[in-house]
Design an enzyme around this catalytic site. Structure first.
Site, short mmCIF file in Angstrom:
data_model
loop_
_atom_site.label_atom_id
_atom_site.label_comp_id
_atom_site.label_asym_id
_atom_site.label_seq_id
_atom_site.Cartn_x
_atom_site.Cartn_y
_atom_site.Cartn_z
N MET A 1 0.82 -1.18 0.00
CA MET A 1 0.00 0.00 0.00
C MET A 1 0.86 1.25 0.00
SD MET A 1 -2.80 0.41 2.61
CE MET A 1 -4.42 0.63 2.38
N SER A 293 -5.86 -7.46 -3.73
CA SER A 293 -4.90 -6.59 -4.42
C SER A 293 -4.35 -5.55 -3.45
CB SER A 293 -5.56 -5.87 -5.60
OG SER A 293 -6.41 -4.84 -5.13
N ASP A 294 -3.12 -5.14 -3.69
CA ASP A 294 -2.66 -3.93 -3.01
C ASP A 294 -3.51 -2.78 -3.57
OD1 ASP A 294 -1.31 -2.04 -1.52
OD2 ASP A 294 0.68 -2.83 -1.99
N TRP A 295 -3.44 -1.64 -2.92
CA TRP A 295 -4.38 -0.55 -3.22
C TRP A 295 -4.12 0.06 -4.61
CZ3 TRP A 295 -5.52 -3.27 0.54
CH2 TRP A 295 -6.55 -2.99 1.42
#
Ligand SMILES: *[C@@H]1O[C@H](CO)[C@@H](O)[C@H](O)[C@H]1NC(C)=O
Ligand SMILES: *[C@@H]1O[C@H](CO)[C@@H](O)[C@H](O)[C@H]1NC(C)=O
Ligand SMILES: *[C@@H]1O[C@H](CO)[C@@H](O)[C@H](O)[C@H]1NC(C)=O
Ligand SMILES: *[C@@H]1O[C@H](CO)[C@@H](O)[C@H](O)[C@H]1NC(C)=O
Ligand SMILES: *[C@@H]1O[C@H](CO)[C@@H](O)[C@H](O)[C@H]1NC(C)=O
Ligand SMILES: *[C@@H]1O[C@H](CO)[C@@H](O)[C@H](O)[C@H]1NC(C)=O
Ligand SMILES: *[C@@H]1O[C@H](CO)[C@@H](O)[C@H](O)[C@H]1NC(C)=O
Ligand SMILES: *[C@@H]1O[C@H](CO)[C@@H](O)[C@H](O)[C@H]1NC(C)=O
Ligand SMILES: *[C@@H]1O[C@H](CO)[C@@H](O)[C@H](O)[C@H]1NC(C)=O
Ligand SMILES: *[C@@H]1O[C@H](CO)[C@@H](O)[C@H](O)[C@H]1NC(C)=O
Length: 873
Positions: A1, A293-295
C-alpha cells in the site's frame, strides 16, 4: 500500500515533509524489448478444496455461498472505493444474510489511523529476538487491538520486501533477508493475529523489493516518466529457495489472505500473473484463502479474475474514479458469459473460508473508528461527505500490551560491541546523552503524517506501515529518570549540530556518553530528505557519523545506540577504542526509552541477534536498488541476477568479511558450545503428488434476467463515487462502459483459462504450504550450550546447513532457538531438519530434490561463529 502521490501530499499536514517537486530527469536507456523476461501462463485458477485444516471453514463457506446471489458474491470481492467507508479498505456487505462489510486495516505495527491503540516494534526488530514465542505474542496482541476496533483483516505481516537490498525502504516492516527467519516470523505472527479472531494478510506478494517505480503514477509524481511498474525478474530456483519460502510458511500456518503487490513479476503484474497466483500460490502451495490486491494494484478485470485475484482493493480503478474493474464489470462479465460462475463462487468461498477459519461469526463487532479523521462526528462515507454520524468511539484497545512492547524492545536490542564490560551500567557518576535520536519530535510523536519525517527518536518509520503513537517514551526521558533515581549527574544535548555544547559536555571528567543516532526509510509515496521511500545510502542521517566521532574524540567511554530500518555503515568509528559499546535498537515502538534503559542497565541481559549483515560498505551487499529507470518509459527491469545470494549468502560467496555478521549478538555473560549429535531416519522416499482435483464446484444458480441486476429502486441510497455490483441499464455494454467492450476471453487468454473441469494436481503441492512430505523430519541435531559466565542469560544457538553443491550458498540458516540458561548451567539445543531444509528446487522436475552432494550441519552463535559441525549421512 498505497496512497496516490497526490493524495499523500494532500495528507501531509503542516510544513513537515519536503513535498517533492516533479522535476524532469534524464532520458533513460531502453532495454531491448525482445530480451524482457516473460512469465508463463498457468490456468485455470485452482479452486479451494478445504484441504489441510480448512475443511470445517470451507464447508461453512460453501454452505453460506450457496445461499448468496451473484451480486452478493461480487459485493464481497470488490471494495466500495477509496474512503468510501471507515477502514482503509472495505468490501460491500450482504445485508440479506447478515454479513457486514469486511474491514481491511493497516498496519503491521498496530492499528493505523486511529487512537487509543498501541505501537509495537517493527517486524525487523521482533525478528532480532529470534524468539518464536515473542513473534506469536506480538501477533496476538496486535490482532486483539484490531479486533477491538472492529477490523476484519489486519494488513500484515510482511515478507515482501524480504530485504534483497539493504536500502529497501520497507525492509523494516518485514523480518529478515533470511527466508527461514522471515518465514517463522511470518507464520508465528499470522497464528497470533488469527488466534485473536482477525484474518492476517501476508504481503506483498511478491518481488516488491524496492519503492522506486512500484507504481507509474507515483513515479511520475516524482518526475520519472514511466508508464508501468518495475518488473522483478526472478528465476524459478530463486523464487522457490528464497522469495516464496516465507509465504509457504504463512500458507502452512493457515494465513487467510495474501496481498499481491504493485510490481510486475517477469513482466506480468503481480495481481494478474497467472503463474504466480494460480500456479505457485494456489496450485503448488495449495493456498485456501484469498488474494487481495494492493491498493490500486489491479490492472484488469476479467484477466485478473482468470489469473487468480479474488478481491480488489480499495475497489475503484484509481482512487475515487467511481469506476471499477470489478463491481458492475464483474457482474456484466458473468452475465455475458466471459467469467464463469465457478470462478466468482471460488472467490467468495475463499474469502468466507478465511472468515470462518479465524472464528468469525455474523455478529462480529462493529467498526468503531474512522481512518480519515479522529473527530468524533463526521461523514461515514468520507469521500462522499455522506452519512454524518458518530464515527469515532475512541475505544481503548491497548490492554496490557505496553509491557509486552517494552519486553520486545529490550529483547530485540542487539549488543554489537561491549569493550571490557562497559555495559551494563551501574550508577555511573555522570551520564551525557547526546543526539536528536534520544529526544522527542518537537512536532509531537504523531506530528508528521504517516511518520514521514526523521525528527526526534526513531520509534517508527514512515508509510502505511505506521500507526499513531499513544505516547512515545524517549531514551532521554527514560534514562534521565533512571539516572536521577541513581544519583547520577544527567545532562543531554538533543541537537546534533550543537557541536560546541556537546564537546564542552562530554569532555568533562568521568563522563559516560551515550550517543543516539538513526537512519530512517519508508514507503515510496513520501519523500524525506531526498529519500523516496528507499534509502539513498547506508550511512547515518543527521550527520550521525560526525556526531559519534566528535564525542568519541573527547570521551573515552562513548556508547553508541543506533535506531535504524536496516544495516548502517559503521566503518568510520566502530573500532575506535573510545567507542566502548554499540547497540542496535531497531525500530522499537512506543516503549523505546524504557526498552533501551532495561538493556543499558542490565535489567534485561541482551541476547538479540542481528537479522541482517553489517557490511563495511554498500558495494559488499551486491544486489543493488534501481534508482533510475532503465527501460525508456517502459517498465524498469530489475534482474535478480544474484539469485539466492543476498545478505550473508552474498558475503559468504564472495568471501567478504562483514563488520557484524548475520546472527551475531553479544550478552553480558558468555556461552560455550559442545557435544553435537545427530539422529533420525535419514533420507526417506519422497512421492510427488499425483491425480486430479474434483471439478470446480458451482454454488447455486444465478438469474439470467438482466433486469434483476439493475440498481435498486426506491429509497436505496446511491453514495457518490461508491462501487456497487449493480447495473445502470439492461444494455450490458452500456452498463460496463468499457472502451473495448465485447472482447471475448479467447482473444486475450489461453484456451482453457476458464475451464472448470478436473485438473491435474501439482507434484510439489498436496496441502497448504506444499507437499506435506516436505515437513517430514529426517534428522534431529542436538548440542550442549553452557553459560560460562557469572550471570543468567539467554542464548540463541543457530543451526546452519551446507547443501553441498558448488552452486549452493556456503550455508543457510535452518533452525534456532532462544534459550534461557542460568549462570554455570548447561542446556540442550535441539533442531529438527526437515526434507525441505535439505532440498533444492529442481527446475526440470518442478519439484524439490535432495541432491547427492554431502550435506553438513553447523551449530553456533552466529553465521560465522560455528564451532560445531556434523555430516548428514
Ligand atoms: C452491497 O454492499 C453495499 C454496501 O455495503 C450494500 O449497501 C448493498 O446492499 C449490497 N448489495 C447486495 C446485493 O447485497
Ligand atoms: C514521456 O516519454 C514519452 C516517450 O518518450 C514522451 O512522448 C513524453 O513527452 C514524455 N513525457 C514527459 C512528461 O516528459
Ligand atoms: C469497467 O472497467 C473499465 C476498465 O476496464 C472501466 O473503464 C469502466 O469504467 C468500468 N465500468 C464501470 C461501470 O465501473
Ligand atoms: C580492557 O581492560 C584491560 C585490563 O584492564 C586493559 O589492559 C585494556 O587496555 C582494556 N581495553 C580497552 C580497549 O580499554
Ligand atoms: C523535522 O523534519 C523536517 C524534515 O525531515 C525538517 O525539515 C525539520 O527541520 C525538522 N524539524 C524539527 C523541529 O526538528
Ligand atoms: C545519506 O542520506 C542521509 C539522509 O538523507 C543524509 O543525511 C546523508 O548525508 C547521506 N550520506 C551521504 C554520505 O551522502
Ligand atoms: C579518546 O578519548 C581521549 C579523551 O578521554 C582522547 O584524548 C583520545 O584522543 C581519544 N582517542 C581517540 C582514538 O579518539
Ligand atoms: C450510473 O448511474 C449513476 C447515477 O446516474 C452515474 O453517476 C454513473 O456514472 C452511471 N455509470 C455508468 C457506467 O453509466
Ligand atoms: C463481457 O464483460 C466484460 C466486463 O465488462 C468485458 O470486459 C468483456 O469485453 C465482455 N465480453 C463480451 C464478449 O461481451
Ligand atoms: C544420486 O545418485 C544416485 C545414484 O547414482 C542417482 O540414481 C540419483 O539420481 C542421484 N540423485 C540426484 C538428485 O542427483
Amino acid at each position: 500500500m498505497f496512497l496516490s502521490y497526490q493524495l499523500a501530499v494532500a495528507l501531509l499536514t503542516g510544513a513537515v515533509c519536503a513535498s517533492p517537486s516533479p522535476a524532469p530527469r534524464a532520458i533513460y536507456a531502453r532495454q531491448n524489448q525482445s530480451t524482457l523476461q516473460t512469465s508463463p501462463p498457468f490456468y485455470p485458477s485452482p479452486w479451494a478444496d478445504g484441504s489441510g485444516d480448512w475443511a470445517d471453514a470451507y464447508a461453512k463457506a460453501k454452505d453460506f455461498v450457496s445461499k448468496m446471489t451473484l451480486m452478493e458474491k461480487i459485493n464481497i470481492t470488490t471494495g466500495v472505493g477509496w474512503e468510501g467507508e471507515q477502514c482503509v479498505g472495505q468490501t460491500g456487505s450482504v445485508p440479506r444474510l447478515g454479513l457486514r462489510s469486511m474491514c481491511m486495516q493497516d498496519s503491521p505495527v498496530g492499528v493505523r489511523d486511529t487512537d487509543y491503540n498501541s505501537v509495537f516494534s517493527s517486524g525487523q526488530s521482533v525478528a532480532a529476538t529470534f524468539d518464536r514465542a515473542l513473534f506469536y505474542a506480538r501477533g496476538l496482541a496486535m490482532g486483539q487491538e484490531h479486533r477491538g476496533k472492529g477490523v476484519t483483516v489486519q494488513l500484515g505481516p510482511v515478507a515482501g520486501p524480504i530485504g534483497r537490498s539493504p536500502e529497501g525502504g520497507r525492509n523494516w516492516e518485514g523480518f529478515s533477508p533470511d527466508p527461514v527467519l522471515s518465514g517463522i516470523g511470518l507464520a508465528e505472527t499470522t497464528k497470533g493475529i488469527q488466534d485473536a479472531g482477525v484474518i492476517a494478510c501476508a504481503k506483498h506478494f511478491i518481488g516488491n523489493e524496492q519503492e522506486h517505480f512500484r507504481q507509474a503514477p507515483e513515479s511520475q509524481g516524482f518526475g520519472f516518466n514511466i508508464t508501468d511498474s518495475y518488473s522483478s525478474n526472478i528465476d524459478d530456483t530463486t523464487m522457490h529457495e528464497l522469495y516464496l519460502w516465507p509465504f509457504a510458511d504463512a500458507v502452512r500456518a493457515g494465513v487467510g489472505s495474501i496481498m499481491c503487490s504493485y510490481n510486475q513479476l517477469n513482466n506480468s503484474y503481480a495481481c494478474q500473473n497467472s503463474k504466480l497466483l494460480n500456479g505457485l500460490l494456489k496450485g503448488e502451495l495449495g493456498f485456501q484463502g484469498w488474494v487481495m490486491s494492493d491498493w490500486a494494484a489491479q490492472h484488469s478485470g476479467t484477466e485478473s479474475a482468470a489469473a487468480g485475484l479474488d478481491q480488489t482493493m480499495p475497489g475503484d480503478v484509481t482512487f475515487n474514479s467511481a469506476t471499477s474493474y470489478w463491481g458492475t464489470n464483474l457482474t456484466v462479465a458473468v452475465l455475458n458469459g466471459t467469467v464463469p460462475e465457478w470462478r466468482v463462487d471460488d472467490m467468495a468461498v475463499r474469502i468466507l473460508s478465511a472468515y470462518f477459519k479465524v472464528g468469525r461469526t455474523l455478529d462480529e463487532p462493529e467498526i468503531n473508528f474512522s481512518s480519515w479523521t479522529l473527530d468524533t462526528y463526521g461523514p461515514v462515507h468520507y469521500a462522499a461527505s455522506q452519512g454524518y454520524q458518530q464515527i469515532n468511539q475512541h475505544v481503548d484497545v491497548r490492554g496490557e500490551h505496553a509491557s509486552l512492547i517494552r519486553e520486545i524492545g529490550a529483547k530485540s536490542t542487539v549488543l554489537l560491541k561491549n569493550t571490557n564490560n562497559t555495559l551494563p551500567l551501574s550508577k555511573p557518576k555522570f551520564l551525557a546523552v547526546i543526539g536528536e535520536d534520544a529526544g522527542p519530535n518537537l512536532y509531537g510523536p504523531n506530528g508528521c503524517s504517516d511518520r514521514g519525517c526523521d525528527n526526534g527518536t526513531l520509534g517508527m518509520a514512515w508509510g502505511s506501515g505506521s500507526s499513531n503513537f499513544p505516547y512515545l517514551i524517549t531514551p532521554d526521558f527514560a534514562l534521565s529518570y533512571q539516572a536521577i533515581s541513581d544519583g547520577t549527574i544527567y545532562q543531554s544535548v538533543l541537537d546534533n549540530y550543537a557541536t560546541s555544547q556537546i564537546e564542552a559536555l562530554v569532555a568533562q571528567a568521568d563522563v559516560t556518553s551515550i550517543v543516539f543516532v538513526n537512519v530512517d526509510s519508508g514507503e515510496g509515496y513520501i519523500e524525506v530528505d531526498g529519500n523516496i521511500g528507499d534509502r539513498n545510502n547506508l550511512t547515518l542521517w543527521n550527520s550521525g557519523d560526525d556526531l559519534i566521532k566528535n564525542v568519541s574524540a573527547l570521551c573515552s567511554n562513548t556508547i553508541v545506540v543506533i535506531h535504524s530500518t536496516g544495516p548502517v555503515i559503521v566503518s568510520e568509528w566502530y573500532d575506535s577504542p573510545n567507542v566502548t559499546a554499540i547497540l542496535w535498537a531497531g525500530v522499537p515502538g512506543q516503549e523505546s526509552g524504557n526498552s533501551i534503559t532495561d538493556i543499558l542497565y542490565g535489567k534485561v541481559n541482551p541476547a538479540a541477534r542481528t537479522p541482517f549483515t553489517w557490511g563495511a560498505d554498500s558495494a559488499s551487499y551486491g544486489a543493488d536498488l534501481l534508482y533510475t529507470p532503465n527501460n525508456g518509459e517502459g517498465a524498469p527491469q530489475i534482474d535478480f541476477t544474484e539469485g539466492v545470494f543476498i545478505d550473508y549468502r552474498a558475503f559468504d560467496a564472495k568471501n567478504i568479511t562483514p563488520i557484524y555478521e548475520f546472527g551475531f549478538g553479544l550478552s553480558y555473560t558468555t556461552f560455550e558450545y559442545s557435544d553435537i549429535k545427530i539422529s533420525g531416519s535419514g533420507v526417506t522416499p519422497y512421492t510427488p503428488t499425483t491425480g486430479t482435483t474434483s471439478a470446480a464446484p458451482v454454488l447455486g444458480n444465478y438469474s439470467t434476467i438482466i433486469s434483476d441486476y439493475l440498481f435498486p429502486n426506491g429509497s436505496f441510497p446511491r453514495i457518490w463515487q461508491y462501487i456497487y455490483p449493480y447495473l445502470n441499464t439492461t444494455d450490458l455494454a452500456a452498463a460496463a462502459d468499457e472502451s473495448d467492450y465485447g472482447k471475448t476471453a479467447a482473444e486475450y487468454l489461453p484456451a482453457g483459462a476458464l475451464d472448470g473441469s478436473a485438473q491435474p494436481k501439482v507434484a510439489a503441492g498436496g496441502g497448504p504450504g506444499g507437499n506435506p512430505q516436505l515437513w517430514d523430519v529426517l534428522y534431529t541435531v542436538t548440542a550442549t550450550v553452557t553459560n560460562t559466565g557469572s550471570v543468567d542469560g539467554e542464548e540463541v544457538p543457530q543451526l546452519y546447513i551446507s547443501l553441498g553443491a558448488p552452486t549452493d550458498p556456503v550455508k543457510v540458516l535452518r533452525g534456532f532457538e532462544r534459550l534461557s540458561i542460568g549462570a554455570g548451567q548447561s542446556t540442550t539445543f535441539t533442531a529438527d531438519i526437515t526434507r525441505r531444509d535439505i532440498s533444492n528446487w529442481d527446475t526440470v522436475s518442478q519439484n524439490w530434490v535432495i541432491t547427492n552432494y554431502t550435506k553438513t550441519a553447523y551449530v553456533g552463535s552466529s553465521s560465522r561463529k560455528l564451532p560445531l559441525s556434523i555430516k548428514l549421512s
